[in-house]
Design an enzyme around this catalytic site. Structure first.
Site, PDB file in Angstrom:
ATOM      1  N   SER A  14       0.803  -1.240   0.000  1.00  0.00           N
ATOM      2  CA  SER A  14       0.000   0.000   0.000  1.00  0.00           C
ATOM      3  C   SER A  14       0.828   1.279   0.000  1.00  0.00           C
ATOM      4  CB  SER A  14      -0.957   0.046   1.203  1.00  0.00           C
ATOM      5  OG  SER A  14      -1.779  -1.068   1.211  1.00  0.00           O
ATOM      6  N   TYR A  54     -13.256  -7.772  -1.370  1.00  0.00           N
ATOM      7  CA  TYR A  54     -12.632  -7.657  -0.050  1.00  0.00           C
ATOM      8  C   TYR A  54     -11.173  -8.095  -0.102  1.00  0.00           C
ATOM      9  CZ  TYR A  54     -17.186  -6.943   2.118  1.00  0.00           C
ATOM     10  OH  TYR A  54     -18.399  -6.431   2.471  1.00  0.00           O
ATOM     11  N   PRO A 191      14.394   0.487   7.782  1.00  0.00           N
ATOM     12  CA  PRO A 191      13.560  -0.448   7.009  1.00  0.00           C
ATOM     13  C   PRO A 191      13.918  -0.435   5.518  1.00  0.00           C
ATOM     14  CG  PRO A 191      12.197   0.850   8.493  1.00  0.00           C
ATOM     15  CD  PRO A 191      13.577   1.437   8.561  1.00  0.00           C
ATOM     16  N   CYS A 382     -24.670  -1.339 -14.133  1.00  0.00           N
ATOM     17  CA  CYS A 382     -24.711  -2.803 -14.231  1.00  0.00           C
ATOM     18  C   CYS A 382     -25.769  -3.369 -13.291  1.00  0.00           C
ATOM     19  CB  CYS A 382     -23.325  -3.391 -14.018  1.00  0.00           C
ATOM     20  SG  CYS A 382     -23.170  -4.974 -14.853  1.00  0.00           S
ATOM     21  N   LEU A 383     -25.388  -3.939 -12.148  1.00  0.00           N
ATOM     22  CA  LEU A 383     -26.414  -4.432 -11.230  1.00  0.00           C
ATOM     23  C   LEU A 383     -27.342  -3.285 -10.811  1.00  0.00           C
ATOM     24  CD1 LEU A 383     -27.408  -6.900  -9.591  1.00  0.00           C
ATOM     25  CD2 LEU A 383     -25.964  -6.107  -7.724  1.00  0.00           C
ATOM     26  N   HIS A 508     -20.131  -0.685 -17.951  1.00  0.00           N
ATOM     27  CA  HIS A 508     -19.362   0.008 -16.904  1.00  0.00           C
ATOM     28  C   HIS A 508     -18.660   1.234 -17.483  1.00  0.00           C
ATOM     29  CE1 HIS A 508     -19.579  -3.086 -13.703  1.00  0.00           C
ATOM     30  NE2 HIS A 508     -19.811  -3.879 -14.729  1.00  0.00           N
ATOM     31  N   GLU A 510     -17.448   3.660 -15.978  1.00  0.00           N
ATOM     32  CA  GLU A 510     -16.362   4.127 -15.103  1.00  0.00           C
ATOM     33  C   GLU A 510     -14.979   3.688 -15.590  1.00  0.00           C
ATOM     34  OE1 GLU A 510     -18.608   1.854 -14.373  1.00  0.00           O
ATOM     35  OE2 GLU A 510     -17.862   0.270 -13.049  1.00  0.00           O
TER      36      GLU A 510
END
Ligand code: GLN
Length: 551
Positions: A14, A54, A191, A382-383, A508, A510
């Protein structure tokens, strides 16, 4: 000859490797170099299409229908060019290919091993986009963190490429973290030293270090990092936390990341980058003149990355409207008819997200009903579009059992049903209706005026579709299919013309919104949100009356 830049990550995940890689690519592109980016992911899934959001955030779909890592979305949004299946490779895909070859007898007599067979295949794929002289520079982002067991074959492949091509044709940019210890009031380099050491244990040394940090790196610290990590002093790049990811290319330019990479690759500096369009966008983004609040209704809203492309498309569209878009996340599972007013009443617009399965479905339907009945701008993707059809069937057409056969396979009122070509498919991965398809728009529709065209192409990722048995009933009652696939007749867009802004799309949009080309549907949606807010504030009551009357 094509040159290669590898972007690796150390210390922690991340850190924004994708953004750094995309920013570097943007700068090189702006200097006149034909640049592309690819991502190599070390997991065993053949692609991320089967991964739960997730686990892995959004699954990004390319023109050619590849289900890919969400970083490819950043690449497209930054570079304003398309990527493809070739730009995203996973360990699963590499092994699948090698094992298939083994079964075909291609290695007959040999033991098939990680080195050389897997690493050779990694190298072949890393160089694939560089073939045919299509690109001057290919940037490869390695997923994961150096030191992970599963990253080892990739690090080895890069080591070999560097050895074979020479340092001036293959460059490693290592992204790392310089943590600031509040108690000690100090930036810590250890690090980073460890992560570089770990890399060098595998025979690979970074050429450039991009250091993520919350505090500026002072000169002596840069020198220390350079000395202990064995890179030149100018190759220690500071990457301070940014207010927006779209500011990063300019930050990297200020730190001369592009120039240093070019120098090390023995390439001329090229033209001075013209980022005026980019800067104009950033200005509008940073200094908006108004603000709207848009409700995002979905079941993964607690997870930032699950609706990445939608959130970015709203940012692009907001800037275009010189308007800050505040997204209010509303969990569809927690939305009931009882609390709908409380949760939705102060929104300027409602966007119902894509998704799969039954969880949270009724909440989406309540939100859609609220938007339709209260004339709140509505955008269903979509959905979201499918549920808009279900809501309309139930509450306007009086079909109380209306549903999608995805959620209720036995419904007698299947306004959304499985596409014919999907019915005999048994494998899950890569088998949906995927990628770019043509769509014809009705000339006097809202969609055609938004696009400024009656022929568009958009990307898909679904198995279910609007059931054309109900086409006439919907149209008569005021929900009009205005976009269709010219070959198959599949409904791609529905509108409610009597509503100020009510658009549902099976595709979609986007995925195709970029900084330099914000998607017209998102731009129109944010504009509609602004207008709705003005109406609510009573500024332009007449406009509302007119648009209702016109519809
Ligand atoms: N689950 C729906 C389908 O498969 C919608 C998919 C989506 O929203 N991407 O058709």
């Amino acid at each position: 000859m094509t040159k290669y830049i590898f972007v690796t990550g150390g210390v922690t995940s991340s850190l924004g490797k994708g953004i750094i890689a995309a920013s570097l690519a943007k700068l090189l592109q702006a200097r006149g170099y034909r640049t592309t980016i690819q991502k190599f992911d070390p997991y065993i899934n053949v692609d991320p299409g089967t991964l739960n959001p997730y686990e892995h955030g959004e699954c990004y779909v390319t023109e050619d229908g590849a289900e890919t890592d969400l970083d490819l979305g950043h690449y497209e949004r930054f570079l304003n060019t398309y990527t493809s299946q070739a730009n995203n490779v996973t360990t699963g895909r590499i092994y699948q290919y090698v094992i298939n070859k083994e079964r075909e007898g291609a290695y007959l007599g040999k033991t098939v091993q990680v080195i050389p067979h897997i690493t050779d295949e990694i190298k072949r794929r890393m160089m694939l986009l560089g073939k045919d002289n299509k690109y001057d520079i290919v940037i490869t982002e390695l997923g994961g963190t150096v030191g992970d067991i599963e990253s080892l074959p990739y690090v080895e492949a890069v080591r070999q490429m560097k050895w074979e091509m020479g340092d001036e044709n293959a460059l490693v940019v290592h992204l790392t973290l310089i943590p600031y210890l509040k108690a000690a009031k100090e930036l810590k380099t250890k690090p980073t030293q460890h992560s570089v050491k770990m890399m060098s244990e595998h025979g690979l040394n970074p050429d450039v270090l991009v250091c993520r940090t919350e505090e500026p790196l002072y000169k002596d610290l840069k020198r220390k990092i350079a000395l202990f990590c064995n890179v030149t002093q100018d190759a220690v790049i500071e990457a301070l936390d940014a207010d927006t990811i779209y500011g990063v290319p300019l930050e990297m330019m200020r730190e001369r990341l592009d120039e240093i990479c070019l120098q090390k690759l023995n390439l001329p500096k090229g033209t001075e980058p013209d980022l005026s369009k980019w800067k104009e966008f950033l200005n509008k983004l940073r200094y908006p003149k108004s603000k709207v609040t848009i409700g995002l209704i979905g079941k993964y809203v607690e997870l930032q990355d699950a609706y990445k492309s939608i959130l970015e498309a709203l940012i692009h569209a907001g800037a275009m409207n010189e308007c800050k878009v505040e997204v209010r996340n509303i969990h569809s599972e927690l939305l009931t008819p009882e609390n709908a007013i409380e949760k939705l009443h102060n929104l300027d617009a409602i966007l119902v997200a894509p998704g799969f399965g039954s969880r949270g479905i009724e909440g989406k339907i309540h939100a859609i009903r609220y938007a339709r009945e209260n004339k709140i701008p509505f955008f269903g993707i979509c959905l979201g579009m499918q549920m808009a059809c279900v809501e309309f069937a139930r509450n306007v057409l009086g079909m109380s059992k209306a549903h999608s056969t995805e959620m209720n396979p036995d419904t007698t009122e299947s306004v959304i049903s499985m596409m014919e070509e999907q019915k005999n498919i048994t494998q899950m991965g890569g088998t949906m209706r995927l990628g770019s398809y043509d769509c014809e728009l009705t000339p006097d529709s809202k969609a055609s005026s938004i696009y400024g065209s009656t022929h568009i192409t958009e990307r898909h990722r679904h198995r279910y579709e609007f059931n054309n048995e109900f086409y006439d009933a919907f149209e008569k009652a005021g929900m009009v299919p205005v976009g269709k696939n010219p070959k198959t007749g599949l409904v791609e867009i529905v509108e409610v013309p009597s509503h100020p802004f009510y658009v549902g799309v099976q595709f979609h949009p986007e995925y195709k919104s970029t900084v330099e080309n914000p998607h017209p549907l998102f731009v129109a949606f944010v504009k509609a949100a602004k207008e709705a807010q003005e109406r609510r504030n009573g500024h332009s009551h007449m406009v509302y009356q007119n648009s209702v009357a016109e519809g």
